[in-house]
Design an enzyme around this catalytic site. Sequence first.
Site, short mmCIF file in Angstrom:
data_model
loop_
_atom_site.label_atom_id
_atom_site.label_comp_id
_atom_site.label_asym_id
_atom_site.label_seq_id
_atom_site.Cartn_x
_atom_site.Cartn_y
_atom_site.Cartn_z
N PHE A 153 13.62 3.46 1.94
CA PHE A 153 14.23 2.30 2.56
C PHE A 153 13.24 1.20 2.90
O PHE A 153 13.63 0.13 3.34
CB PHE A 153 14.97 2.69 3.85
CG PHE A 153 15.90 3.85 3.66
CD1 PHE A 153 17.06 3.70 2.94
CD2 PHE A 153 15.60 5.09 4.20
CE1 PHE A 153 17.91 4.77 2.75
CE2 PHE A 153 16.44 6.16 4.01
CZ PHE A 153 17.61 6.01 3.29
N LYS A 156 5.14 -1.69 8.19
CA LYS A 156 6.24 -1.02 7.47
C LYS A 156 7.49 -1.88 7.60
O LYS A 156 7.97 -2.12 8.71
CB LYS A 156 6.49 0.38 8.02
CG LYS A 156 7.62 1.11 7.29
CD LYS A 156 7.67 2.58 7.64
CE LYS A 156 8.21 2.84 9.01
NZ LYS A 156 8.44 4.27 9.27
N ILE A 202 0.81 -1.22 0.00
CA ILE A 202 0.00 0.00 0.00
C ILE A 202 0.84 1.27 0.00
O ILE A 202 0.31 2.37 -0.05
CB ILE A 202 -0.97 0.02 1.20
CG1 ILE A 202 -0.21 -0.07 2.53
CG2 ILE A 202 -2.00 -1.08 1.08
CD1 ILE A 202 -1.11 0.05 3.75
N GLY A 203 2.17 1.13 0.06
CA GLY A 203 3.04 2.31 0.05
C GLY A 203 4.49 1.91 -0.10
O GLY A 203 4.88 0.77 0.18
N ARG A 204 5.31 2.85 -0.54
CA ARG A 204 6.74 2.56 -0.76
C ARG A 204 7.54 3.80 -0.45
O ARG A 204 7.12 4.92 -0.76
CB ARG A 204 6.99 2.09 -2.19
CG ARG A 204 8.43 1.75 -2.48
CD ARG A 204 8.63 1.27 -3.92
NE ARG A 204 8.24 -0.13 -4.07
CZ ARG A 204 7.17 -0.53 -4.76
NH1 ARG A 204 6.38 0.36 -5.32
NH2 ARG A 204 6.90 -1.81 -4.88
N GLY A 205 8.72 3.61 0.17
CA GLY A 205 9.58 4.72 0.49
C GLY A 205 11.02 4.45 0.10
O GLY A 205 11.31 3.49 -0.62
N VAL A 252 5.33 -0.42 2.78
CA VAL A 252 4.23 -0.56 3.72
C VAL A 252 3.20 -1.53 3.14
O VAL A 252 2.76 -1.36 2.00
CB VAL A 252 3.57 0.80 4.03
CG1 VAL A 252 2.43 0.62 5.03
CG2 VAL A 252 4.60 1.78 4.57
N ASP A 283 8.03 18.38 11.61
CA ASP A 283 7.66 18.16 10.21
C ASP A 283 6.15 17.96 10.07
O ASP A 283 5.69 17.06 9.38
CB ASP A 283 8.41 16.95 9.63
CG ASP A 283 8.33 16.90 8.11
OD1 ASP A 283 8.14 17.95 7.49
OD2 ASP A 283 8.44 15.79 7.55
#
Length: 338
Positions: free
Chosen positions: A159, A177, A154-157, A162, A271
């Site tokens: 490193f 994650k 459902i997500g990517r970053g 998710v 942030d």
Amino acid sequence: MVGRRRLRIRRPPSRISEGSSRKSGEVESRTGGGAERSSGWRRQGAHVFPREARKNGWVYIKYRGTLGRRLRYAEIARGCLSWKKTPRRRTLERLVLDSCQVAEGDDQELLLTTAGKTIILRLQNKSLRDEWIRCIQRASSDVMDHYFIRGKLIGRGSFGEVFLGTSIDTGEVVAIKTVDRRKISSAKELEFVRREIDIARLLYHRCIVRIHDVFDESDKVHFVMEYLGGGDLFDAIAEENHFSEKIAVDIIRDILEAVAYIHEKNIVHRDLKPENILCCSKTWPYNVKIADFGTARRSQECEVSSDRSMMSTFVGTPYYMAPEILAGREDSFPVDMW
């Protein structure tokens, strides 16, 4: 009647990681980050999924190399395997399952090797044997797959990725994650997630995304988090184009409650932006929660640390940065209000 013009809202660039320069800062995604080894970590005061494996029943037991087997009442609890002649009799033997090896034997048997000994357990049928094998694996390791079923991405970053996950024990849906240590190139990147874990241990509030558990494996770290299916606040703003005063008040109230709470804990987020505020629902009431404490600091750290620039580093997302961060001055609680 002329219709209202719909604005096109673009997502701003990702944040700049701590220690980066203003001109060529390293970008860290929402789902990125690294992690130090933190095996056995648990959040105090928060809900934690059951990690203890339990099983009991009648089994035939024998040591490899010996003749005959005995019918015993065996139990797996608190990371140990023990057995008795009957459930009410005293324990005859207890084995610690930490780092033991378990394998399938012939037909209804399983082989358990620990402390240089191999024990053969014979169950009533193959299905029951497989259940005992899974229970022993869970009791003897810190492997995430023994507790959660990992679903779709459902997500990517930078490193990590998710995934949607499901608790094997409770069926509850979570977000997982997964951070790959092999993609972490510096100690500074490790520091981001280590700090996020340490700060998360202090936080338990209805307007802050909870980290339920952490699994620290050899080359990966898995963060089991509260799953919020409403996306982030930026997407909600882009979808709705504008909020009514009542909805805006509800959203701001939840954000301010969370900010007041972390400030009471002497924590500065540094942030805050719509992308780091997640929604429980895609429609009102959104019930927003603050997430991503990777750039957060405990304010007293600058007092006890020899690094006097600890609270004056260039971090955050340029479009949302407070003036003191942009100017390179020491920052504190007011940056979250900006």
